[in-house]
Design an enzyme around this catalytic site. Structure first.
Site, PDB file in Angstrom:
ATOM      1  N   LYS A 103      26.001  45.374  35.991  1.00 31.13           N
ATOM      2  CA  LYS A 103      26.657  44.094  35.737  1.00 31.13           C
ATOM      3  C   LYS A 103      25.602  43.011  35.449  1.00 31.13           C
ATOM      4  O   LYS A 103      24.403  43.237  35.657  1.00 31.13           O
ATOM      5  CB  LYS A 103      27.523  43.747  36.948  1.00 31.13           C
ATOM      6  CG  LYS A 103      28.665  44.746  37.187  1.00 31.13           C
ATOM      7  CD  LYS A 103      29.441  44.384  38.462  1.00 31.13           C
ATOM      8  CE  LYS A 103      30.568  45.356  38.758  1.00 31.13           C
ATOM      9  NZ  LYS A 103      31.276  44.999  40.020  1.00 31.13           N
ATOM     10  N   TYR A 145      39.162  46.721  34.168  1.00 33.74           N
ATOM     11  CA  TYR A 145      39.603  46.311  35.514  1.00 33.74           C
ATOM     12  C   TYR A 145      41.104  46.078  35.574  1.00 33.74           C
ATOM     13  O   TYR A 145      41.573  45.271  36.366  1.00 33.74           O
ATOM     14  CB  TYR A 145      38.843  45.051  35.934  1.00 33.74           C
ATOM     15  CG  TYR A 145      37.392  45.308  36.270  1.00 33.74           C
ATOM     16  CD1 TYR A 145      37.044  46.040  37.402  1.00 33.74           C
ATOM     17  CD2 TYR A 145      36.373  44.820  35.466  1.00 33.74           C
ATOM     18  CE1 TYR A 145      35.712  46.282  37.721  1.00 33.74           C
ATOM     19  CE2 TYR A 145      35.032  45.057  35.777  1.00 33.74           C
ATOM     20  CZ  TYR A 145      34.717  45.783  36.905  1.00 33.74           C
ATOM     21  OH  TYR A 145      33.405  46.025  37.228  1.00 33.74           O
ATOM     22  N   PHE A 181      40.905  37.626  43.210  1.00 34.55           N
ATOM     23  CA  PHE A 181      39.517  37.598  42.742  1.00 34.55           C
ATOM     24  C   PHE A 181      39.383  37.923  41.260  1.00 34.55           C
ATOM     25  O   PHE A 181      38.275  37.873  40.712  1.00 34.55           O
ATOM     26  CB  PHE A 181      38.639  38.555  43.578  1.00 34.55           C
ATOM     27  CG  PHE A 181      39.024  40.012  43.480  1.00 34.55           C
ATOM     28  CD1 PHE A 181      38.593  40.803  42.422  1.00 34.55           C
ATOM     29  CD2 PHE A 181      39.815  40.604  44.458  1.00 34.55           C
ATOM     30  CE1 PHE A 181      38.940  42.139  42.334  1.00 34.55           C
ATOM     31  CE2 PHE A 181      40.167  41.950  44.374  1.00 34.55           C
ATOM     32  CZ  PHE A 181      39.722  42.717  43.307  1.00 34.55           C
ATOM     33  N   ARG A 190      29.451  57.410  43.019  1.00 27.10           N
ATOM     34  CA  ARG A 190      30.113  56.491  43.964  1.00 27.10           C
ATOM     35  C   ARG A 190      29.329  56.459  45.285  1.00 27.10           C
ATOM     36  O   ARG A 190      29.150  55.397  45.878  1.00 27.10           O
ATOM     37  CB  ARG A 190      31.564  56.927  44.213  1.00 27.10           C
ATOM     38  CG  ARG A 190      32.509  56.659  43.064  1.00 27.10           C
ATOM     39  CD  ARG A 190      32.744  55.198  42.774  1.00 27.10           C
ATOM     40  NE  ARG A 190      33.543  54.517  43.781  1.00 27.10           N
ATOM     41  CZ  ARG A 190      34.081  53.312  43.628  1.00 27.10           C
ATOM     42  NH1 ARG A 190      33.895  52.644  42.495  1.00 27.10           N
ATOM     43  NH2 ARG A 190      34.779  52.752  44.576  1.00 27.10           N
ATOM     44  N   THR A 197      31.799  48.589  48.178  1.00 31.94           N
ATOM     45  CA  THR A 197      32.001  47.440  47.291  1.00 31.94           C
ATOM     46  C   THR A 197      31.264  46.198  47.770  1.00 31.94           C
ATOM     47  O   THR A 197      30.672  45.463  46.972  1.00 31.94           O
ATOM     48  CB  THR A 197      33.518  47.142  47.175  1.00 31.94           C
ATOM     49  OG1 THR A 197      34.178  48.342  46.759  1.00 31.94           O
ATOM     50  CG2 THR A 197      33.801  46.040  46.176  1.00 31.94           C
ATOM     51  N   ARG A 219      23.819  49.291  46.128  1.00 35.17           N
ATOM     52  CA  ARG A 219      24.323  47.999  46.622  1.00 35.17           C
ATOM     53  C   ARG A 219      23.752  47.683  48.007  1.00 35.17           C
ATOM     54  O   ARG A 219      23.438  46.520  48.309  1.00 35.17           O
ATOM     55  CB  ARG A 219      25.846  48.033  46.668  1.00 35.17           C
ATOM     56  CG  ARG A 219      26.505  47.989  45.281  1.00 35.17           C
ATOM     57  CD  ARG A 219      27.966  48.357  45.375  1.00 35.17           C
ATOM     58  NE  ARG A 219      28.718  48.130  44.132  1.00 35.17           N
ATOM     59  CZ  ARG A 219      29.961  48.557  43.949  1.00 35.17           C
ATOM     60  NH1 ARG A 219      30.592  49.219  44.902  1.00 35.17           N
ATOM     61  NH2 ARG A 219      30.583  48.317  42.812  1.00 35.17           N
ATOM     62  N   ASN A 228      27.778  42.453  43.004  1.00 36.04           N
ATOM     63  CA  ASN A 228      27.411  43.756  43.574  1.00 36.04           C
ATOM     64  C   ASN A 228      26.776  44.723  42.572  1.00 36.04           C
ATOM     65  O   ASN A 228      26.805  45.939  42.759  1.00 36.04           O
ATOM     66  CB  ASN A 228      28.601  44.379  44.315  1.00 36.04           C
ATOM     67  CG  ASN A 228      29.775  44.662  43.390  1.00 36.04           C
ATOM     68  OD1 ASN A 228      29.719  44.379  42.203  1.00 36.04           O
ATOM     69  ND2 ASN A 228      30.830  45.230  43.946  1.00 36.04           N
ATOM     70  N   HIS A 251      28.986  48.833  38.455  1.00 35.35           N
ATOM     71  CA  HIS A 251      30.329  49.427  38.468  1.00 35.35           C
ATOM     72  C   HIS A 251      30.170  50.930  38.299  1.00 35.35           C
ATOM     73  O   HIS A 251      29.309  51.375  37.552  1.00 35.35           O
ATOM     74  CB  HIS A 251      31.163  48.870  37.305  1.00 35.35           C
ATOM     75  CG  HIS A 251      32.419  49.659  37.070  1.00 35.35           C
ATOM     76  ND1 HIS A 251      33.597  49.367  37.713  1.00 35.35           N
ATOM     77  CD2 HIS A 251      32.666  50.756  36.293  1.00 35.35           C
ATOM     78  CE1 HIS A 251      34.531  50.247  37.337  1.00 35.35           C
ATOM     79  NE2 HIS A 251      33.987  51.094  36.473  1.00 35.35           N
ATOM     80  N   GLU A 293      37.397  54.878  31.085  1.00 33.65           N
ATOM     81  CA  GLU A 293      36.393  53.812  30.993  1.00 33.65           C
ATOM     82  C   GLU A 293      35.314  54.142  29.957  1.00 33.65           C
ATOM     83  O   GLU A 293      34.832  53.248  29.260  1.00 33.65           O
ATOM     84  CB  GLU A 293      35.792  53.557  32.384  1.00 33.65           C
ATOM     85  CG  GLU A 293      36.832  52.942  33.334  1.00 33.65           C
ATOM     86  CD  GLU A 293      36.407  52.917  34.793  1.00 33.65           C
ATOM     87  OE1 GLU A 293      35.289  53.360  35.126  1.00 33.65           O
ATOM     88  OE2 GLU A 293      37.219  52.446  35.621  1.00 33.65           O
TER      89      GLU A 293
HETATM   90  P1  IDP Z   1      34.403  48.925  43.265  1.00 31.86           P
HETATM   91  O1  IDP Z   1      33.559  48.213  42.224  1.00 31.86           O
HETATM   92  O2  IDP Z   1      33.582  49.322  44.469  1.00 31.86           O
HETATM   93  O3  IDP Z   1      35.192  50.076  42.693  1.00 31.86           O
HETATM   94  P2  IDP Z   1      36.914  47.456  43.339  1.00 31.86           P
HETATM   95  O4  IDP Z   1      37.759  47.299  44.564  1.00 31.86           O
HETATM   96  O5  IDP Z   1      37.411  48.392  42.279  1.00 31.86           O
HETATM   97  O6  IDP Z   1      35.444  47.870  43.825  1.00 31.86           O
HETATM   98  O7  IDP Z   1      36.700  45.988  42.733  1.00 31.86           O
HETATM   99  C1  IDP Z   1      36.146  45.832  41.446  1.00 31.86           C
HETATM  100  C2  IDP Z   1      35.130  44.728  41.489  1.00 31.86           C
HETATM  101  O8  IDP Z   1      35.800  43.496  41.735  1.00 31.86           O
HETATM  102  C3  IDP Z   1      34.094  44.819  42.612  1.00 31.86           C
HETATM  103  O9  IDP Z   1      33.004  45.679  42.283  1.00 31.86           O
HETATM  104  C4  IDP Z   1      33.654  43.377  42.743  1.00 31.86           C
HETATM  105  O10 IDP Z   1      32.758  43.006  41.694  1.00 31.86           O
HETATM  106  C5  IDP Z   1      34.977  42.644  42.518  1.00 31.86           C
HETATM  107  N1  IDP Z   1      35.671  42.372  43.779  1.00 31.86           N
HETATM  108  C6  IDP Z   1      36.462  43.208  44.484  1.00 31.86           C
HETATM  109  N2  IDP Z   1      36.931  42.624  45.582  1.00 31.86           N
HETATM  110  C7  IDP Z   1      36.446  41.377  45.575  1.00 31.86           C
HETATM  111  C8  IDP Z   1      36.583  40.254  46.448  1.00 31.86           C
HETATM  112  O11 IDP Z   1      37.259  40.302  47.482  1.00 31.86           O
HETATM  113  N3  IDP Z   1      35.904  39.112  46.100  1.00 31.86           N
HETATM  114  C9  IDP Z   1      35.152  39.031  44.968  1.00 31.86           C
HETATM  115  N4  IDP Z   1      35.004  40.049  44.109  1.00 31.86           N
HETATM  116  C10 IDP Z   1      35.641  41.206  44.410  1.00 31.86           C
HETATM  117 MG    MG Z   2      36.810  50.115  41.397  1.00 31.15          MG
END
Ligand code: IDP
Ligand code: MG
Length: 152
Positions: free
Chosen positions: A9, A49, A57, A85, A91, A102, A112, A115, A126
């Site tokens: 990212k 997404y 968010f 993963r 996350t 991370r 973070n 992706h 994707e």
């Molecule tokens: P992942 O990237 O670990 O699969 P997901 O739940 O799929 O996590 O969320 C996608 C992305 O959305 C996260 O990597 C992060 O950048 C963002 N995100 C998820 N939850 C939050 C939050 O509570 N606050 C801010 N950003 C969030």
């Molecule tokens: Mg995800």
């Protein structure tokens, strides 16, 4: 071999961590089969997404991912989706295990670094958002004969 979609990212690119992140995946034995440095489009972000559309968010996630260049990539290897993963970690980087990307390199859920697809079905979808079949290269990594106990 299995394939997964990984994207560094904008924070990862801006912090000069592309090499460090790629290196971790390479050292694991995974093979890079596609990569580019690009600013992703709004359509691509909405598609990548789509399961998060409507969540609180989502607007900040969208502007974060569109805030600068990203590095979308395709990585190949046995169980690539689950392996990556595990390598990227939870996350929220504050809770991600030490040793993960991370866990070692970040502090904030909204920054973070990377992706990675969460299932083989998401990976196929994707990869198709960012690459065509022609973009995926074929070659051998020299350690392939010693990397696996057996190959199909
Ligand atoms: P992942 O990237 O670990 O699969 P997901 O739940 O799929 O996590 O969320 C996608 C992305 O959305 C996260 O990597 C992060 O950048 C963002 N995100 C998820 N939850 C939050 C939050 O509570 N606050 C801010 N950003 C969030
Ligand atoms: Mg995800």
């Amino acid at each position: 071999m299995d394939r997964t979609f990984v994207m560094i990212k904008p924070d990862g690119v801006a912090r000069g961590l592309t090499g460090a992140i790629i290196s971790r995946l390479e050292k694991k034995g995974l093979k890079l089969v596609a990569a580019r440095l690009v600013c992703v489009t709004e359509t691509q972000v909405m598609d990548q997404y789509r399961e998060h559309a409507g969540k609180p968010f989502f607007p900040s996630l969208k502007s974060y991912v569109m805030s600068g260049p990203c590095m979308p990539m395709v990585w190949e290897g046995r169980n690539a989706v689950a392996v990556v993963r595990h390598l990227i970690g939870a996350t929220n980087p504050a809770e991600a295990a030490p040793g993960t990307i991370r866990g070692d390199l970040g502090l904030d859920t909204g920054r973070n670094l990377v992706h990675a697809s969460d299932s083989p079905e998401s990976a196929a979808r994707e990869i198709g958002i960012h690459f065509t079949e022609k973009d995926l290269v074929e070659y051998r990594r020299v350690e392939e004969p010693v990397l696996y106990e057996w190959t199909e």
